[in-house]
Design a protein around this motif. Structure first.
Motif, PDB file in Angstrom:
ATOM      1  N   SER A 188       0.837  -1.207   0.000  1.00 55.59           N
ATOM      2  CA  SER A 188       0.000   0.000   0.000  1.00 55.59           C
ATOM      3  C   SER A 188       0.869   1.252   0.000  1.00 55.59           C
ATOM      4  O   SER A 188       0.647   2.160   0.788  1.00 55.59           O
ATOM      5  CB  SER A 188      -0.944  -0.003   1.197  1.00 55.59           C
ATOM      6  N   ASP A 189       1.848   1.286  -0.883  1.00 55.06           N
ATOM      7  CA  ASP A 189       2.754   2.422  -0.948  1.00 55.06           C
ATOM      8  C   ASP A 189       2.404   3.273  -2.166  1.00 55.06           C
ATOM      9  O   ASP A 189       2.542   2.828  -3.304  1.00 55.06           O
ATOM     10  CB  ASP A 189       4.197   1.940  -1.041  1.00 55.06           C
ATOM     11  N   PRO A 190       1.942   4.502  -1.940  1.00 55.63           N
ATOM     12  CA  PRO A 190       1.493   5.343  -3.050  1.00 55.63           C
ATOM     13  C   PRO A 190       2.620   5.909  -3.915  1.00 55.63           C
ATOM     14  O   PRO A 190       2.346   6.551  -4.925  1.00 55.63           O
ATOM     15  CB  PRO A 190       0.729   6.467  -2.349  1.00 55.63           C
ATOM     16  N   ARG A 191       3.871   5.663  -3.548  1.00 53.19           N
ATOM     17  CA  ARG A 191       4.972   6.203  -4.349  1.00 53.19           C
ATOM     18  C   ARG A 191       5.095   5.513  -5.698  1.00 53.19           C
ATOM     19  O   ARG A 191       5.726   6.029  -6.606  1.00 53.19           O
ATOM     20  CB  ARG A 191       6.287   6.102  -3.585  1.00 53.19           C
ATOM     21  N   LYS A 192       4.505   4.333  -5.822  1.00 52.89           N
ATOM     22  CA  LYS A 192       4.474   3.628  -7.108  1.00 52.89           C
ATOM     23  C   LYS A 192       3.046   3.199  -7.380  1.00 52.89           C
ATOM     24  O   LYS A 192       2.239   3.020  -6.481  1.00 52.89           O
ATOM     25  CB  LYS A 192       5.386   2.404  -7.094  1.00 52.89           C
TER      26      LYS A 192
END
Length: 131
Positions: A117-121
């Motif tokens: 759940s990492d919005p950087r990718k």
């Protein structure tokens, strides 16, 4: 062969999706459904530098539709090497997409409830690795 190599990552992800020359122990899942584990492959589209009309797939369903239509696209895959309660670490080759020499990078990504759940990718898939 258990793994169908291809320089175009979306092409070998598609072979895994179709189980065409790939082990049935490799299963493509949506990142919104899959619990991240060591050995999994995490997949994201690459963005092209402007000017370009290319638009990467926005999510798992759009990526699958493009693959089903035979439309391969620039993407990248890392292998997960560590998982904690709130993060996972992955290693990927040529992360910087260098023409000569390449690169290998270890990255750490946010995990929530076991899911990436990492919005950087823009995560579009996880290959569960049962090999």
């Amino acid at each position: 062969g258990k793994f169908p190599p291809n320089a175009t990552h979306s092409a070998y992800i598609d072979a895994i999706r179709r189980h065409a020359g790939a082990s049935a122990d490799l299963v493509l899942k949506s990142p919104t459904e899959a619990i991240v584990e060591v050995g999994d492959l995490i997949w994201n589209p690459r963005k092209k530098k402007p000017p370009t009309e290319y638009v990467p797939p926005a999510n798992f369903n759009e990526a699958i539709q493009r693959l089903k239509a035979g439309q391969y696209f620039d993407s990248h895959v890392d292998i997960v090497v560590e998982v904690t309660a709130n993060s996972c670490s992955s290693i990927g080759g040529n992360v910087s997409n260098l023409d000569i020499g390449g690169s290998v990078t270890r990255s750490t990504w946010r995990v929530a409830d076991g899911k990436l759940s990492d919005p950087r990718k823009q995560w579009i898939g996880i290959v569960k690795n049962g090999l």
